[in-house]
Design an enzyme around this catalytic site. Sequence first.
Site, short mmCIF file in Angstrom:
data_model
loop_
_atom_site.label_atom_id
_atom_site.label_comp_id
_atom_site.label_asym_id
_atom_site.label_seq_id
_atom_site.Cartn_x
_atom_site.Cartn_y
_atom_site.Cartn_z
N ASN A 11 0.87 -1.18 0.00
CA ASN A 11 0.00 0.00 0.00
C ASN A 11 0.91 1.23 0.00
O ASN A 11 1.49 1.57 1.01
CB ASN A 11 -0.90 -0.02 1.25
CG ASN A 11 -1.75 1.22 1.38
OD1 ASN A 11 -1.78 2.07 0.48
ND2 ASN A 11 -2.46 1.34 2.50
N LYS A 13 0.12 4.22 -0.26
CA LYS A 13 -0.54 5.40 0.32
C LYS A 13 -0.36 6.60 -0.62
O LYS A 13 -0.36 6.42 -1.84
CB LYS A 13 -0.03 5.63 1.74
CG LYS A 13 -0.18 4.35 2.60
CD LYS A 13 -0.01 4.53 4.06
CE LYS A 13 -0.25 3.20 4.77
NZ LYS A 13 -0.13 3.27 6.23
N HIS A 97 -9.59 1.17 4.88
CA HIS A 97 -8.31 1.35 5.59
C HIS A 97 -8.53 2.28 6.78
O HIS A 97 -9.32 3.23 6.69
CB HIS A 97 -7.27 1.93 4.63
CG HIS A 97 -5.89 1.89 5.20
ND1 HIS A 97 -5.45 2.82 6.11
CD2 HIS A 97 -4.88 1.01 5.03
CE1 HIS A 97 -4.21 2.51 6.48
NE2 HIS A 97 -3.84 1.41 5.83
N GLU A 99 -6.89 4.65 7.88
CA GLU A 99 -6.65 6.08 7.59
C GLU A 99 -7.88 6.71 6.94
O GLU A 99 -8.16 7.89 7.15
CB GLU A 99 -5.38 6.23 6.73
CG GLU A 99 -4.13 5.99 7.56
CD GLU A 99 -2.93 5.47 6.78
OE1 GLU A 99 -2.93 5.52 5.55
OE2 GLU A 99 -1.99 4.98 7.44
N GLU A 169 -5.35 -4.94 10.51
CA GLU A 169 -4.37 -3.89 10.76
C GLU A 169 -4.71 -3.17 12.06
O GLU A 169 -5.56 -2.26 12.07
CB GLU A 169 -4.39 -2.87 9.61
CG GLU A 169 -4.03 -3.46 8.27
CD GLU A 169 -3.44 -2.42 7.33
OE1 GLU A 169 -2.37 -2.69 6.77
OE2 GLU A 169 -4.03 -1.34 7.17
N GLY A 175 2.36 2.46 10.91
CA GLY A 175 3.29 3.58 10.78
C GLY A 175 3.98 3.97 12.08
O GLY A 175 4.57 5.04 12.17
N SER A 214 3.41 -1.90 10.49
CA SER A 214 4.86 -1.94 10.76
C SER A 214 5.52 -3.25 10.36
O SER A 214 6.47 -3.71 11.02
CB SER A 214 5.14 -1.60 12.23
OG SER A 214 4.72 -0.28 12.52
N GLY A 236 4.90 1.45 4.77
CA GLY A 236 6.21 2.10 4.60
C GLY A 236 7.27 1.24 3.94
O GLY A 236 7.99 1.71 3.04
P1 13P Z 1 2.94 0.53 7.75
O1 13P Z 1 3.48 -0.75 7.18
O2 13P Z 1 3.67 1.75 7.26
O3 13P Z 1 2.83 0.46 9.25
O4 13P Z 1 1.46 0.71 7.19
C1 13P Z 1 0.61 -0.39 7.23
C2 13P Z 1 -0.59 -0.08 6.45
O5 13P Z 1 -1.36 0.80 6.77
C3 13P Z 1 -0.83 -0.85 5.22
O6 13P Z 1 -2.10 -0.62 4.72
#
Ligand code: 13P
Length: 258
Positions: A11, A13, A97, A99, A169, A175, A214, A236
């Site tokens: 992802n 983002k 998601h 977010e 998640e 993150g 993460s 990330g």
């Molecule tokens: P990170 O791997 O950056 O923690 O993000 C996870 C995520 O939100 C994947 O959709």
Amino acid sequence: MAERVPFVAGNWKMNFGPAMASQFALALRPQLEALTSRVEIALCPPFISIPAVGQALDGSSIRVGAQDAYYEDSGAFTGEVAAAQLAGLCDYVIIGHSERRQYFGETDVEVFLKAKAVLAHGLRAIVCVGERLPERDAGRTAAVIRGQLWSGLGGLEVSEFERVVVAYEPVWAIGTGRAATPEQAQEVAGLVREELQRMFGPVSRKTRIQYGGSVNQANCATFFRLPDIDGALVGGASLKEQEFVVIVQSCAQVAAGV
Ligand code: 13P
């Protein structure tokens, strides 16, 4: 996990415009292509970069995913992109998601409508669930996850649900560099599968459940070895070419029993 092909999705983002995205996908392509016999792989760029990534991956087995989709087919919905418009441009769409839920006020009802629209247009959905830290601390993790599953997926037909991947998640792990422990991830993934079994019956044995939050090259194998985890949704670390390749390689090795 033997009856399920593991699935690792990146992802991206809100990173990589078309030129960068294309370059990055072209760099990943030869390294990932050989692994697609054991692991399903998807790259999920921002909407604007989907055609460029699709072109870069044309003729390969690596899939393309979007990060959201609106449920109406067309009309006066400024700024939205319809599931209907994504059909033919990508294979997967990430829905719900955290977010989107946290920053854009997306509700469980919208998650359901979006998943329904994505599936109606022949796409596959990666539906995200996860608890926030105060909910975990209050011992409400199971109730929150069950609630998200029922409201987000409960109205689907079994034939639609067969094209759903669930991503667990935990919001506090996204993150933050603070991944869930393998015990925490397995406990919730097991609960997800149990609930899906109640909702959709035996087909849920075939449902892929990804862990996200993460994930990196150092911790990924511990998740891939868990009985109810079938891959990862990587944020990330999916923006770093070598690290993402190592994560997918590690998934392929676990799938091969190495
Ligand atoms: P990170 O791997 O950056 O923690 O993000 C996870 C995520 O939100 C994947 O959709």
